[in-house]
Design a protein around this motif. Sequence first.
Motif, mmCIF file in Angstrom:
data_model
loop_
_atom_site.group_PDB
_atom_site.id
_atom_site.type_symbol
_atom_site.label_atom_id
_atom_site.label_comp_id
_atom_site.label_asym_id
_atom_site.label_seq_id
_atom_site.Cartn_x
_atom_site.Cartn_y
_atom_site.Cartn_z
ATOM 1 N N VAL A 25 -4.176 -102.583 -45.130
ATOM 2 C CA VAL A 25 -3.422 -103.546 -44.327
ATOM 3 C C VAL A 25 -1.920 -103.442 -44.612
ATOM 4 N N ALA A 26 -1.535 -103.417 -45.887
ATOM 5 C CA ALA A 26 -0.116 -103.333 -46.245
ATOM 6 C C ALA A 26 0.502 -102.044 -45.708
ATOM 7 N N SER A 27 -0.230 -100.940 -45.818
ATOM 8 C CA SER A 27 0.266 -99.652 -45.354
ATOM 9 C C SER A 27 0.528 -99.686 -43.852
ATOM 10 N N GLN A 40 -0.553 -103.435 -31.659
ATOM 11 C CA GLN A 40 -1.289 -102.237 -32.077
ATOM 12 C C GLN A 40 -1.602 -102.298 -33.568
ATOM 13 N N GLN A 41 -0.637 -102.726 -34.380
ATOM 14 C CA GLN A 41 -0.861 -102.843 -35.821
ATOM 15 C C GLN A 41 -1.968 -103.865 -36.107
ATOM 16 N N GLU A 42 -1.944 -104.985 -35.402
ATOM 17 C CA GLU A 42 -2.968 -106.014 -35.612
ATOM 18 C C GLU A 42 -4.353 -105.480 -35.267
ATOM 19 N N ALA A 43 -4.453 -104.727 -34.174
ATOM 20 C CA ALA A 43 -5.736 -104.134 -33.793
ATOM 21 C C ALA A 43 -6.200 -103.132 -34.847
ATOM 22 N N TRP A 44 -5.264 -102.378 -35.395
ATOM 23 C CA TRP A 44 -5.559 -101.358 -36.400
ATOM 24 C C TRP A 44 -6.074 -102.016 -37.677
ATOM 25 N N ASP A 49 -11.525 -106.203 -41.224
ATOM 26 C CA ASP A 49 -12.083 -107.556 -41.160
ATOM 27 C C ASP A 49 -13.572 -107.535 -41.505
ATOM 28 N N ASP A 50 -14.237 -106.449 -41.126
ATOM 29 C CA ASP A 50 -15.646 -106.245 -41.496
ATOM 30 C C ASP A 50 -15.649 -105.517 -42.833
ATOM 31 N N LEU A 145 -8.724 -99.312 -29.725
ATOM 32 C CA LEU A 145 -9.123 -99.977 -30.956
ATOM 33 C C LEU A 145 -8.882 -101.471 -30.804
ATOM 34 N N ASN A 146 -9.965 -102.226 -30.794
ATOM 35 C CA ASN A 146 -9.866 -103.688 -30.686
ATOM 36 C C ASN A 146 -8.961 -104.131 -29.539
ATOM 37 N N GLY A 147 -9.114 -103.487 -28.386
ATOM 38 C CA GLY A 147 -8.387 -103.888 -27.187
ATOM 39 C C GLY A 147 -6.992 -103.312 -27.044
ATOM 40 N N GLU A 148 -6.559 -102.481 -27.973
ATOM 41 C CA GLU A 148 -5.244 -101.850 -27.902
ATOM 42 C C GLU A 148 -5.412 -100.334 -27.871
ATOM 43 N N TRP A 149 -4.441 -99.661 -27.251
ATOM 44 C CA TRP A 149 -4.424 -98.201 -27.241
ATOM 45 C C TRP A 149 -3.439 -97.710 -28.299
#
Length: 165
Positions: A25-27, A40-44, A49-50, A145-149
């Motif tokens: 996450v930090a990276s 995009q970062q949030e989707a990444w 989360d899992d 990825l999670n709704g983002e490209w």
Amino acid sequence: MTRPNIFALRPFLPADTPMLAAIFVASVQELTGDDYGEAQQEAWVAVVDDEEGFAKRLASQLTLIATLEGSPVGFASLKDNAEIDMLYVHPSAAGQGVGTLLCDALEKLAGARGAKNLVVDASDTAVEFFRKRGYAAQQRNSVSLNGEWLANTTMKKAFDGGAQA
């Protein structure tokens, strides 16, 4: 006079999962902002989360952890002896050789296990790092990825003087 940081490598243990998720996450949040937007970062980062799924992914691959004074500062994983699946370094250790140490180790292990080449789907942030290591761009990708490209580049490095395809 300050002494240089001395990094060590060790194998992944299931108990490392929360720390590696934090490094991941930090990276992404602190090192990829020039190449990817906030959504995009949030989707990444939502990938971790899992935590159980993240732990299974790490455990199913050859995952190495770079440590400084015993604390993890980065990790990398080799999938099917053919692909660098993950390579993440904590921002506090970025630019100090951690990524190089991890990548060197994965390349040596893959080569010793008979790999003729390695591929990586490099983020736009990581393309130059891999290019300097002898990886050649093969194709551009757009990954949902999670709704983002998110864009990345498949790169390949041949071993033993083999030609790059």
